[in-house]
Structure formats: C-alpha cells, structure tokens
Design a protein around this motif. Structure first.
Motif, PDB file in Angstrom:
ATOM      1  N   THR A  48       0.815  -1.216   0.000  1.00  0.00           N
ATOM      2  CA  THR A  48       0.000   0.000   0.000  1.00  0.00           C
ATOM      3  C   THR A  48       0.844   1.259   0.000  1.00  0.00           C
ATOM      4  O   THR A  48       1.966   1.276   0.507  1.00  0.00           O
ATOM      5  N   GLU A  49       0.268   2.305  -0.567  1.00  0.00           N
ATOM      6  CA  GLU A  49       0.845   3.640  -0.466  1.00  0.00           C
ATOM      7  C   GLU A  49      -0.058   4.560   0.342  1.00  0.00           C
ATOM      8  O   GLU A  49       0.218   5.755   0.479  1.00  0.00           O
ATOM      9  N   GLN A  50      -1.159   3.999   0.849  1.00  0.00           N
ATOM     10  CA  GLN A  50      -2.105   4.769   1.652  1.00  0.00           C
ATOM     11  C   GLN A  50      -2.476   3.964   2.899  1.00  0.00           C
ATOM     12  O   GLN A  50      -3.517   3.309   2.942  1.00  0.00           O
ATOM     13  N   ILE A  52      -3.809   3.806   6.412  1.00  0.00           N
ATOM     14  CA  ILE A  52      -4.671   4.626   7.255  1.00  0.00           C
ATOM     15  C   ILE A  52      -4.753   4.039   8.669  1.00  0.00           C
ATOM     16  O   ILE A  52      -5.040   2.857   8.837  1.00  0.00           O
ATOM     17  N   TYR A  86      -5.458  -0.902  11.092  1.00  0.00           N
ATOM     18  CA  TYR A  86      -4.896  -0.349   9.860  1.00  0.00           C
ATOM     19  C   TYR A  86      -5.718  -0.779   8.643  1.00  0.00           C
ATOM     20  O   TYR A  86      -6.207  -1.911   8.569  1.00  0.00           O
ATOM     21  N   ALA A  88      -5.423  -0.514   4.279  1.00  0.00           N
ATOM     22  CA  ALA A  88      -4.741  -0.116   3.054  1.00  0.00           C
ATOM     23  C   ALA A  88      -5.788   0.531   2.156  1.00  0.00           C
ATOM     24  O   ALA A  88      -6.538  -0.151   1.461  1.00  0.00           O
ATOM     25  N   LYS A  89      -5.889   1.850   2.213  1.00  0.00           N
ATOM     26  CA  LYS A  89      -7.002   2.558   1.571  1.00  0.00           C
ATOM     27  C   LYS A  89      -7.023   2.366   0.066  1.00  0.00           C
ATOM     28  O   LYS A  89      -8.083   2.248  -0.552  1.00  0.00           O
ATOM     29  N   ASP A  90      -5.848   2.333  -0.549  1.00  0.00           N
ATOM     30  CA  ASP A  90      -5.810   2.154  -1.999  1.00  0.00           C
ATOM     31  C   ASP A  90      -6.252   0.749  -2.385  1.00  0.00           C
ATOM     32  O   ASP A  90      -6.961   0.556  -3.382  1.00  0.00           O
ATOM     33  N   GLN A 182      -3.381   9.221   7.634  1.00  0.00           N
ATOM     34  CA  GLN A 182      -2.415   8.385   6.923  1.00  0.00           C
ATOM     35  C   GLN A 182      -1.068   8.362   7.640  1.00  0.00           C
ATOM     36  O   GLN A 182      -0.576   9.397   8.090  1.00  0.00           O
ATOM     37  N   ASN A 183      -0.491   7.184   7.743  1.00  0.00           N
ATOM     38  CA  ASN A 183       0.860   7.013   8.264  1.00  0.00           C
ATOM     39  C   ASN A 183       1.864   6.916   7.132  1.00  0.00           C
ATOM     40  O   ASN A 183       1.530   6.497   6.019  1.00  0.00           O
ATOM     41  N   VAL A 184       3.105   7.282   7.448  1.00  0.00           N
ATOM     42  CA  VAL A 184       4.217   7.113   6.521  1.00  0.00           C
ATOM     43  C   VAL A 184       5.332   6.385   7.249  1.00  0.00           C
ATOM     44  O   VAL A 184       5.365   6.305   8.481  1.00  0.00           O
TER      45      VAL A 184
END
Length: 204
Positions: A48-50, A52, A86, A88-90, A182-184
């Motif tokens: 994921t890149e999103q 949450i 968590y 993975a929104k995408d 969103q976390n990074v």
C-alpha cells in the motif's frame, strides 16, 4: 482466534447517536496473522501507499458464548487493551470498484498492533473510558467510550447472534469520529488509556 472489527461506531456529538443507531452494525473480520504484539515495530507494508490508522479500544473475550444477551455480555470480556486498526485505503478502493470484500485491505500482515491489556475489573464504567493517540508526539485522536454508537455489550450481543465467541477473540470496538489519517514510514505511534501509555511502536 478471531479478530472482529466494527466500522463507523463513534460520534462527535452524542445527540447523533439515536439517528445512527439502526441496529445494523458494520462488522468485519481480520486474520490472526495481522496481529503485532509486545510493542514490536512494524515494517511498512509494501502492498500500500495509503496506510490509514485508526486507534481503537480492544475487548478480549474470556469465555465461550453464543446468542449472548446484553444483560450478560460484559461478563464475557476478560481484558481491555488498545490497538490500531490499519487499512490499506488504496487496496480497499480497488476492491470496492469491483464490489469486492475488505479482506485484503484489512487483513495484511501488521494490520492489527495491540498492547496494554488490563483486567476488565480495572474499569469501573465501560461507558466512560478515555483513550488517545499521538503520532510523532502530536495528538491525532482522542476518544471516550461514551461517544460510541454501539457500546461493548451491544457489540458482543450482536456479533454472538452470528458467530460463537471464544476465549482469546479480540473485538476492535471502533475509532473516534475524527482524526484518523495516513501514516508514513518512520512514524512513531503512542496510544494511551486513561493517561497510561500502553501502545508504543514505529513504522520502519
């Protein structure tokens, strides 16, 4: 064991509860392999890149039960802890486009860090528990269980109509209505219950 979650279970204003309490709870399941315990750091998921975050109180079931009444539901809780649900929104968005399930968006490794389980007897009122989440030292979410649409006993009674609850099952009971985000990679998450830091990990 099962990890059970409930969606959209908190309000900002208690006056909203009556209109939203339709009886149809949004329930989902997460895989046991999503669990991360003992405040271990989490490798940022490559799928994921999103990513949450949602901070939630987690109820641990202490005994087997089916068709549990609300009057007796609290006795099935052995401990209460705190965790992050968590998403993975995408991945979720792609699944929704095809009217697919939430399984992959919620069920990836590392999607359910939990910690700080305390005996339920430590809590004098399950409908008045404070909790919060800091990210990199900044407060992001603040909650109190009085703002739940469906409280602990209502969730347990509802879920147990459909599936037998067993010792060790975990129920993520919902996130405050505002503040999820969103976390990074590199983020440091710290979650507390009644001012006591219980969950403390980094995304690496």
């Amino acid at each position: 064991m099962k990890i059970i979650g409930i969606g959209k279970n908190y309000v900002n204003d208690k006056s909203e509860v009556t209109a939203l309490k339709t009886g149809a709870q949004t329930i989902f399941l997460k895989a046991e392999s999503t669990l991360v315990e003992n405040n271990a750091d989490i490798v940022f998921p490559a799928i994921t890149e999103q990513l949450i975050f949602e901070v939630e109180l987690v109820a641990k079931i202490g005994k087997q039960g089916k068709d549990i009444s609300e009057a007796h539901a609290a006795s099935y809780i052995s401990e209460i802890g705190i965790g992050i649900d968590y998403t993975a929104k995408d991945v979720l968005g792609a699944s929704r486009e095809n009217k697919g399930p939430w399984a992959l968006a919620k069920g990836f490794d590392g999607a359910s860090p939990v910690a700080g389980f305390k005996p339920v007897s430590n809590f004098s009122d399950l409908n008045d528990i404070n909790f919060n989440l800091l990210i990199n030292g900044e407060e992001k979410q603040v909650g109190n269980t009085s703002d739940m649409i469906y409280n602990f006993v209502e969730i347990i009674a509802y879920v147990s109509k459909f599936m037998t609850l067993e010792p060790g099952d975990l129920i993520f009971t919902g996130t405050p209505a505002t503040g999820a985000g969103q976390n990074v990679k590199g983020d440091h998450l710290q979650a507390s219950v009644e001012g006591e830091l219980l969950l403390d990990f980094k995304l690496i």
